[in-house]
Design an enzyme around this catalytic site. Sequence first.
Site, PDB file in Angstrom:
ATOM      1  N   LYS A 112       7.838 -24.894  -5.647  1.00  0.00           N
ATOM      2  CA  LYS A 112       9.266 -24.933  -5.274  1.00  0.00           C
ATOM      3  C   LYS A 112       9.468 -25.719  -3.980  1.00  0.00           C
ATOM      4  O   LYS A 112      10.327 -26.603  -3.916  1.00  0.00           O
ATOM      5  CB  LYS A 112       9.796 -23.494  -5.112  1.00  0.00           C
ATOM      6  CG  LYS A 112      11.269 -23.443  -4.757  1.00  0.00           C
ATOM      7  CD  LYS A 112      11.731 -22.039  -4.466  1.00  0.00           C
ATOM      8  CE  LYS A 112      11.378 -21.664  -3.062  1.00  0.00           C
ATOM      9  NZ  LYS A 112      11.924 -20.385  -2.625  1.00  0.00           N
ATOM     10  N   ASP A 120      14.824 -21.608  -7.329  1.00  0.00           N
ATOM     11  CA  ASP A 120      14.869 -20.483  -6.390  1.00  0.00           C
ATOM     12  C   ASP A 120      15.637 -19.338  -7.046  1.00  0.00           C
ATOM     13  O   ASP A 120      15.989 -19.399  -8.234  1.00  0.00           O
ATOM     14  CB  ASP A 120      15.488 -20.913  -5.042  1.00  0.00           C
ATOM     15  CG  ASP A 120      16.984 -21.172  -5.148  1.00  0.00           C
ATOM     16  OD1 ASP A 120      17.536 -21.124  -6.279  1.00  0.00           O
ATOM     17  OD2 ASP A 120      17.619 -21.404  -4.116  1.00  0.00           O
TER      18      ASP A 120
END
Length: 209
Positions: A120, A138
């Site tokens: 991420k 997220d």
Amino acid sequence: MKKSNIELITSYLDSILPDASCELKYNTDYELVIAVILSSQVTDKKVNEVTDVLFDKYKTLASLKEVNIEQLKEILKPLGMYQKKALFIKDAVLKITDKYNGVVPNSRKELESIHGVGRKVANVILSVLYAIPAIAVDTHVKRIAIRLGIANKKDNNNQIENNLMDILKKDRWSKTHHQLVLFGRYYCTAINPKCENCVLKQICKKDML
Ligand code: SF4
């Protein structure tokens, strides 16, 4: 997902969030890396308050390299997991300085060699610093993908990222990522989402979850 639904989502996001971008504050490439690492499990607003202090006190990569770990922890204290994050920041600063000659690397493999940088975080850095198409999943992106039927509740972040990459054109990946983050932050919130005026209500599965 039907093509018309994908178009509905992207055109709605374009209409309400045409200029969506990263809300973390940074002036240099390494400051972005630090801010993104710090943003795990905490709001960008809180990160910006802390990095205002950090980057004001340590204005260069060299000065950050010399910072004492206890001083760093003291500055990061308002954030969750600050002890771990202080170690991650030290590792990032050391690697960027010594291994990558002061320049944040632009490859996933090199980025992910830095402690605290997972897929991420690497996706955000690649997309924001180097304009490499990427979708960072997220908590906001995950929630919205599930509500809109792009992902299932049991899907992990990699599956959700793949689903989004499959349905979106590559040149939309980074833009849509930022739009989904802000849509989740300001409209499709975890609690009390603003559904009344949401055009996506017609395809939204929130009430069925
Ligand atoms: S209708 Fe509500 S829950 Fe569904 S996408 Fe819109 S804001 Fe989110």
